[in-house]
Motif scaffolding. Sequence first.
Motif, PDB file in Angstrom:
ATOM      1  N   HIS A 273       4.043  28.991  -1.964  1.00  0.00           N
ATOM      2  CA  HIS A 273       2.762  29.364  -1.368  1.00  0.00           C
ATOM      3  C   HIS A 273       2.386  28.399  -0.246  1.00  0.00           C
ATOM      4  CE1 HIS A 273       1.541  32.594  -4.133  1.00  0.00           C
ATOM      5  NE2 HIS A 273       2.188  31.912  -5.072  1.00  0.00           N
ATOM      6  N   HIS A 274       2.690  27.127  -0.440  1.00  0.00           N
ATOM      7  CA  HIS A 274       2.391  26.132   0.586  1.00  0.00           C
ATOM      8  C   HIS A 274       3.210  26.393   1.844  1.00  0.00           C
ATOM      9  CE1 HIS A 274       2.926  21.908   2.293  1.00  0.00           C
ATOM     10  NE2 HIS A 274       1.646  22.183   2.470  1.00  0.00           N
ATOM     11  N   ILE A 275       4.486  26.711   1.675  1.00  0.00           N
ATOM     12  CA  ILE A 275       5.358  26.978   2.825  1.00  0.00           C
ATOM     13  C   ILE A 275       4.863  28.198   3.597  1.00  0.00           C
ATOM     14  CG2 ILE A 275       7.651  27.812   3.488  1.00  0.00           C
ATOM     15  CD1 ILE A 275       7.679  24.871   3.041  1.00  0.00           C
ATOM     16  N   THR A 276       4.594  29.284   2.899  1.00  0.00           N
ATOM     17  CA  THR A 276       4.158  30.491   3.607  1.00  0.00           C
ATOM     18  C   THR A 276       2.802  30.284   4.274  1.00  0.00           C
ATOM     19  OG1 THR A 276       3.311  31.367   1.503  1.00  0.00           O
ATOM     20  CG2 THR A 276       5.494  32.088   2.193  1.00  0.00           C
ATOM     21  N   GLU A 277       1.942  29.480   3.658  1.00  0.00           N
ATOM     22  CA  GLU A 277       0.672  29.167   4.314  1.00  0.00           C
ATOM     23  C   GLU A 277       0.908  28.386   5.596  1.00  0.00           C
ATOM     24  OE1 GLU A 277      -3.602  26.967   3.387  1.00  0.00           O
ATOM     25  OE2 GLU A 277      -1.734  26.074   2.670  1.00  0.00           O
ATOM     26  N   ARG A 278       1.813  27.418   5.555  1.00  0.00           N
ATOM     27  CA  ARG A 278       2.100  26.598   6.744  1.00  0.00           C
ATOM     28  C   ARG A 278       2.657  27.462   7.868  1.00  0.00           C
ATOM     29  NH1 ARG A 278       1.418  23.391   8.756  1.00  0.00           N
ATOM     30  NH2 ARG A 278       2.919  21.704   8.851  1.00  0.00           N
ATOM     31  N   TYR A 279       3.562  28.365   7.540  1.00  0.00           N
ATOM     32  CA  TYR A 279       4.125  29.252   8.562  1.00  0.00           C
ATOM     33  C   TYR A 279       3.050  30.210   9.091  1.00  0.00           C
ATOM     34  CZ  TYR A 279       9.041  27.939   8.196  1.00  0.00           C
ATOM     35  OH  TYR A 279      10.237  27.260   8.272  1.00  0.00           O
ATOM     36  N   GLY A 280       2.219  30.703   8.194  1.00  0.00           N
ATOM     37  CA  GLY A 280       1.164  31.607   8.619  1.00  0.00           C
ATOM     38  C   GLY A 280       0.167  30.931   9.542  1.00  0.00           C
ATOM     39  N   LEU A 281      -0.203  29.699   9.230  1.00  0.00           N
ATOM     40  CA  LEU A 281      -1.141  28.967  10.082  1.00  0.00           C
ATOM     41  C   LEU A 281      -0.551  28.701  11.461  1.00  0.00           C
ATOM     42  CD1 LEU A 281      -2.577  26.415   7.480  1.00  0.00           C
ATOM     43  CD2 LEU A 281      -3.788  28.342   8.523  1.00  0.00           C
ATOM     44  N   PHE A 282       0.733  28.355  11.506  1.00  0.00           N
ATOM     45  CA  PHE A 282       1.365  28.103  12.799  1.00  0.00           C
ATOM     46  C   PHE A 282       1.429  29.392  13.617  1.00  0.00           C
ATOM     47  CE2 PHE A 282       4.832  26.706  15.671  1.00  0.00           C
ATOM     48  CZ  PHE A 282       4.307  25.475  16.041  1.00  0.00           C
TER      49      PHE A 282
ATOM     50  N   GLY B 199       0.797  -1.224   0.000  1.00  0.00           N
ATOM     51  CA  GLY B 199       0.000   0.000   0.000  1.00  0.00           C
ATOM     52  C   GLY B 199       0.829   1.273   0.000  1.00  0.00           C
ATOM     53  N   LEU B 200       2.037   1.221  -0.540  1.00  0.00           N
ATOM     54  CA  LEU B 200       2.927   2.379  -0.557  1.00  0.00           C
ATOM     55  C   LEU B 200       3.104   2.889  -1.988  1.00  0.00           C
ATOM     56  CD1 LEU B 200       5.697   1.054   1.872  1.00  0.00           C
ATOM     57  CD2 LEU B 200       3.753   2.528   2.426  1.00  0.00           C
ATOM     58  N   VAL B 201       3.526   4.150  -2.082  1.00  0.00           N
ATOM     59  CA  VAL B 201       3.839   4.731  -3.386  1.00  0.00           C
ATOM     60  C   VAL B 201       5.249   5.298  -3.313  1.00  0.00           C
ATOM     61  CG1 VAL B 201       1.443   5.280  -3.931  1.00  0.00           C
ATOM     62  CG2 VAL B 201       2.842   6.954  -2.731  1.00  0.00           C
ATOM     63  N   PRO B 202       5.954   5.369  -4.433  1.00  0.00           N
ATOM     64  CA  PRO B 202       7.302   5.960  -4.406  1.00  0.00           C
ATOM     65  C   PRO B 202       7.244   7.413  -3.932  1.00  0.00           C
ATOM     66  CG  PRO B 202       6.880   4.847  -6.498  1.00  0.00           C
ATOM     67  CD  PRO B 202       5.577   4.910  -5.787  1.00  0.00           C
ATOM     68  N   MET B 203       8.213   7.798  -3.144  1.00  0.00           N
ATOM     69  CA  MET B 203       8.247   9.166  -2.623  1.00  0.00           C
ATOM     70  C   MET B 203       8.912  10.061  -3.655  1.00  0.00           C
ATOM     71  SD  MET B 203       9.342  10.422   1.167  1.00  0.00           S
ATOM     72  CE  MET B 203       7.802   9.887   1.910  1.00  0.00           C
ATOM     73  N   ARG B 204       8.071  10.531  -4.581  1.00  0.00           N
ATOM     74  CA  ARG B 204       8.533  11.395  -5.641  1.00  0.00           C
ATOM     75  C   ARG B 204       8.322  12.852  -5.245  1.00  0.00           C
ATOM     76  NH1 ARG B 204      11.703  10.529  -9.041  1.00  0.00           N
ATOM     77  NH2 ARG B 204      10.626  11.612 -10.723  1.00  0.00           N
ATOM     78  N   PRO B 205       9.115  13.793  -5.803  1.00  0.00           N
ATOM     79  CA  PRO B 205       8.955  15.208  -5.458  1.00  0.00           C
ATOM     80  C   PRO B 205       7.648  15.781  -5.991  1.00  0.00           C
ATOM     81  CG  PRO B 205      10.560  14.936  -7.221  1.00  0.00           C
ATOM     82  CD  PRO B 205      10.244  13.557  -6.725  1.00  0.00           C
ATOM     83  N   ARG B 206       7.057  16.699  -5.223  1.00  0.00           N
ATOM     84  CA  ARG B 206       5.855  17.401  -5.649  1.00  0.00           C
ATOM     85  C   ARG B 206       6.231  18.539  -6.591  1.00  0.00           C
ATOM     86  NH1 ARG B 206       1.398  16.424  -1.952  1.00  0.00           N
ATOM     87  NH2 ARG B 206       0.254  17.942  -3.227  1.00  0.00           N
ATOM     88  N   ASP B 207       5.281  18.953  -7.404  1.00  0.00           N
ATOM     89  CA  ASP B 207       5.489  20.057  -8.341  1.00  0.00           C
ATOM     90  C   ASP B 207       5.487  21.378  -7.566  1.00  0.00           C
ATOM     91  OD1 ASP B 207       5.477  21.930 -10.330  1.00  0.00           O
ATOM     92  OD2 ASP B 207       3.607  21.246 -11.280  1.00  0.00           O
ATOM     93  N   PRO B 208       6.582  22.157  -7.587  1.00  0.00           N
ATOM     94  CA  PRO B 208       6.626  23.415  -6.840  1.00  0.00           C
ATOM     95  C   PRO B 208       5.695  24.496  -7.383  1.00  0.00           C
ATOM     96  CG  PRO B 208       8.585  23.184  -8.193  1.00  0.00           C
ATOM     97  CD  PRO B 208       7.857  21.872  -8.272  1.00  0.00           C
ATOM     98  N   SER B 209       5.145  24.281  -8.568  1.00  0.00           N
ATOM     99  CA  SER B 209       4.187  25.237  -9.118  1.00  0.00           C
ATOM    100  C   SER B 209       2.775  24.656  -9.158  1.00  0.00           C
ATOM    101  CB  SER B 209       4.601  25.650 -10.537  1.00  0.00           C
ATOM    102  OG  SER B 209       4.676  24.513 -11.388  1.00  0.00           O
ATOM    103  N   GLU B 210       2.564  23.604  -8.389  1.00  0.00           N
ATOM    104  CA  GLU B 210       1.260  22.942  -8.350  1.00  0.00           C
ATOM    105  C   GLU B 210       0.167  23.927  -7.923  1.00  0.00           C
ATOM    106  OE1 GLU B 210      -0.820  19.477  -5.569  1.00  0.00           O
ATOM    107  OE2 GLU B 210       1.361  19.574  -5.773  1.00  0.00           O
TER     108      GLU B 210
ATOM    109  N   GLU C 275       7.378  35.385  -2.152  1.00  0.00           N
ATOM    110  CA  GLU C 275       8.460  35.780  -3.055  1.00  0.00           C
ATOM    111  C   GLU C 275       9.823  35.683  -2.383  1.00  0.00           C
ATOM    112  OE1 GLU C 275       7.553  39.631  -4.537  1.00  0.00           O
ATOM    113  OE2 GLU C 275       5.819  38.965  -5.723  1.00  0.00           O
ATOM    114  N   ARG C 276       9.853  35.656  -1.056  1.00  0.00           N
ATOM    115  CA  ARG C 276      11.116  35.524  -0.328  1.00  0.00           C
ATOM    116  C   ARG C 276      11.740  34.151  -0.535  1.00  0.00           C
ATOM    117  NH1 ARG C 276      12.644  40.574   0.614  1.00  0.00           N
ATOM    118  NH2 ARG C 276      10.759  41.791   0.910  1.00  0.00           N
ATOM    119  N   LEU C 277      10.963  33.204  -1.053  1.00  0.00           N
ATOM    120  CA  LEU C 277      11.437  31.825  -1.218  1.00  0.00           C
ATOM    121  C   LEU C 277      11.921  31.545  -2.635  1.00  0.00           C
ATOM    122  CD1 LEU C 277       8.601  30.026   0.779  1.00  0.00           C
ATOM    123  CD2 LEU C 277      10.696  31.049   1.629  1.00  0.00           C
TER     124      LEU C 277
END
Length: 389
Positions: A208-217, A12-23, A271-273
Amino acid sequence: MSAPTPLLSRFGLVPMRPRDPSEPHRAASGLELFFDLVFVVSVSIASQNLHHFETEGRIVSGVGPYLMVFFAIWWAWMNFTWFASAFDTDDWLYRVTTIVQMAGALVVAAGAGPAMERGDFGLVVLGYIVMRLAMVIQWLRAAAGSPEFRATALRYAVGIAGVQALWVLWWLTDVDGLQYLGFIVLAAAELAIPVWAQRAGFTPSHPHHITERYGLFTLILLGESILASANAIIDAIDHSDALAPLLTIAVTGLILASGMWWVYFARPQHERLATARGSFVFGYVHYVIFAAAGAFSAGIEVAIDHDTHQSNLAAAVAAATTTVPVALFVLGIWFLALRDLLPRWANFAVVLLATAIAASALAPFSLVFAAALMIAAVVVLEVTRLRQV
């Protein structure tokens, strides 16, 4: 994402492939939000211990251990956050490994009291190692599933595992007078691991995902201070003789927390990232921002204790436990996200106002003064925003 191999599919596993940074529409997952809540519990317990130290007048001896315990929580949270932005597979093993990290965070929380009171970091080290070794498993999976990032992932795995052995040695030796020095050396080693690992290939985190995660925390941490302000209202009901001061704490605490929220989200940060250097600065400076937010909630509780005569702290010292963290928070986000976007006069005004917030502890009605200064800082940011539109 590539198709799972027959062996992985069987489990029940999938290969740990990188996510699209512009997803598009990349948002925090339910697992990530659950992860944040558990880690904020750890921050809350560390803040409560800092509150006890400050109320008893042991501020200097409390701040150091608080920052040490907070480092363990923040660094584990940050490493998972960036990893998840790049390699989130959301299969059962990924979830279990993440939950193991949550368990480690709770062990750190349980050890915060002994660490801060007696210098016994045994439980903190144990919980921290649990969290970090779980990340080793995640990086090994990334190395196996992502050939293009194998060198980076293996550097992370080797570096993390090696430093954990040194943390055990640090705890076992416990040489008087060298505890803080040893901590600084090993913390620096932890901070150096991503810098070294990413030189082999920068992992594709989603800005955008990173800044959202930091903002939520950040929002959850500020929620702790709102709870402290609510406690002021509750205590006011039971202490009619201190009704006005406690209601003042509640109102000014809400204004300060709202101002911190306003300043944090005053300008977009993704944009800082855009560069590796910007990403590291963004991640590392948040240690100051998050630690200050945690200390702010402790300061509100200290103010309540002072006004209900449960603490013998001088008024200025009690106020400083609130105003100094607020000032550090504002200066941290100004340095990180505002200084390059504001005109010169506004930069000067924000820094001056933040410094004045810290110094307001020396003034009569210090929290009222600090709240007024925070409102002024927000006005400066809004005026410049409107002029830039």
